[in-house]
Enzyme design. Structure first.
Site, mmCIF file in Angstrom:
data_model
loop_
_atom_site.group_PDB
_atom_site.id
_atom_site.type_symbol
_atom_site.label_atom_id
_atom_site.label_comp_id
_atom_site.label_asym_id
_atom_site.label_seq_id
_atom_site.Cartn_x
_atom_site.Cartn_y
_atom_site.Cartn_z
ATOM 1 N N HIS A 56 0.812 -1.216 0.000
ATOM 2 C CA HIS A 56 0.000 0.000 0.000
ATOM 3 C C HIS A 56 0.846 1.267 0.000
ATOM 4 C CE1 HIS A 56 -0.049 0.951 4.448
ATOM 5 N NE2 HIS A 56 0.029 -0.356 4.601
ATOM 6 N N GLU B 217 -5.358 1.563 2.136
ATOM 7 C CA GLU B 217 -5.255 0.363 2.983
ATOM 8 C C GLU B 217 -5.572 0.696 4.428
ATOM 9 O OE1 GLU B 217 -3.295 -2.607 5.670
ATOM 10 O OE2 GLU B 217 -3.034 -0.438 5.563
ATOM 11 N N GLU B 218 -5.059 1.844 4.871
ATOM 12 C CA GLU B 218 -5.200 2.220 6.281
ATOM 13 C C GLU B 218 -6.647 2.508 6.672
ATOM 14 O OE1 GLU B 218 -2.901 1.771 8.344
ATOM 15 O OE2 GLU B 218 -0.985 1.931 7.301
ATOM 16 N N ASP C 238 5.520 1.896 7.167
ATOM 17 C CA ASP C 238 4.237 1.254 6.872
ATOM 18 C C ASP C 238 3.536 2.098 5.826
ATOM 19 O OD1 ASP C 238 1.748 0.092 6.850
ATOM 20 O OD2 ASP C 238 1.197 0.709 8.869
ATOM 21 N N ASP D 8 3.679 -6.157 3.609
ATOM 22 C CA ASP D 8 3.358 -5.100 4.570
ATOM 23 C C ASP D 8 4.184 -5.299 5.838
ATOM 24 O OD1 ASP D 8 2.065 -2.915 5.787
ATOM 25 O OD2 ASP D 8 0.088 -3.560 5.116
HETATM 26 CO CO CO Z 1 -0.617 0.610 8.811
HETATM 27 ZN ZN ZN Z 2 0.511 -1.293 6.405
#
Ligand code: CO
Ligand code: ZN
Length: 326
Positions: A59, A191-192, A161, A214
């Protein structure tokens, strides 16, 4: 590491991934046949092949904040985008997409242990709402600021991340040029906020097999839940998290590839959280999917920490996965 730094430094809270996508496009253009962006904001790089359809997802978005209200005083009220913890956000710096910076503070009459975003504000140094509104509007988003640095095997930055996942996917894609597979590298959006880009990306691509890349927690810090993943302990092959049980077929394949190539790996069971695999594996009639995780300390803080050797291991494992004859 300069390229990873560039990826991490870009500001791209969920729904605003284009700055990261621009960096990625320039980097991979020569290695793929086609690069497209879909309606949800996924960047999809396609390397055509006659073999199986392989989808890889990392992501591009990061956690951040969104402006909800501007006070007469010029202080800015906000809410979270993704899993931001109030105490982690407190006294941090944020930067808006237009480069305006601010600091996050709180109503000091409140109990600091119990503060929520409603008790917090961003101060951009404006003296009135009029001054603030020239710079920042309702709905504008900002990311947290966290200087990128390296020390020994450790790398620290905000947004590792999942820029580290993007980095791994880019490097693996460049190295895996000898394959007949029909490869889709997807730099997913949102994604978050609940794996949103991965859901539409997987539906469009309709892959035979998929791998999400990830970050994951480690169990090697004071007070962490029992977990068999350590920083620097090797690539983590996810067995389960809150959003998916990895395909046994893909897990066994990753284990075999790790063993055949002398790559250290660890098995991961994460008791909360999820990755793009959570959306991909339930697409259409189901997709054989697993997650390759990068052991990471201090996730969703502006000082996430990963290991360079783990990164290198994940790149090789991803490369071998792309090159596999399914
Ligand atoms: Co995250
Ligand atoms: Zn992530």
């Amino acid at each position: 590491m300069e390229f990873l730094k560039k990826l991490c430094t870009a500001i791209a809270p969920s729904g605003n991934e284009s700055s990261v996508h621009d960096i990625i496009k320039n980097e991979i253009r020569a290695y793929v046949d086609e690069i497209t962006t879909d309606a949800l904001g996924n960047l999809i790089a396609h390397k055509k092949g006659a073999g199986k359809k392989v989808m890889l997802a990392a992501h591009a978005d990061e956690i951040g904040i969104i402006v909800t209200y501007i006070e007469k005083s010029g202080l800015i009220r906000f809410h979270n985008i993704g899993g931001v913890r109030p105490l982690y956000a407190l006294s941090q710096r944020v930067k808006f997409l237009n480069g305006i910076a601010g600091v996050v503070f709180y109503d000091m009459a409140k109990d600091i242990e119990k503060i929520s975003f409603d008790d917090m504000y961003i101060d951009i140094g404006a003296k009135s709402d009029e001054e603030a509104e020239k710079l920042v509007n309702i709905g504008d988003v900002a990311g947290f600021v966290g200087e990128f640095f390296e020390r020994g095997d450790a790398v620290v930055s905000k947004a590792l991340d999942d820029r580290v996942g993007c980095y791994i996917l880019i490097k693996a894609l460049k190295r895996a040029q000898n394959t007949d597979n029909d490869v889709y590298a997807v730099f997913t959006s949102q994604e978050e906020l609940g794996l949103r880009g991965a859901a539409t990306g997987a539906y469009s691509i309709n892959p035979d097999i998929a791998l999400a890349i990830d970050v994951t927690d480690t169990g090697d810090m004071p007070g962490t839940a029992p977990m068999a993943v350590t920083l620097g302990g090797g690539a983590a092959i996810k067995i389960k998290d809150s959003r998916s049980i990895s395909s046994g077929y893909v897990v066994n394949l990753l284990k075999r590839l790790a063993k055949d190539n002398n790559l250290p790996y660890q098995l991961e069971v994460l008791t909360r959280g999820g990755t793009d695999a959570g959306a991909i594996h339930m697409s259409r009639g189901g997709v054989k999917t697993a997650t390759l995780s990068v052991p990471t300390r201090y996730i969703h803080s502006p000082c996430e920490m990963v290991s360079k050797t783990d990164i290198e291991t994940c790149i090789t494992l991803t490369q071998k996965f792309i090159e596999e004859r399914f």
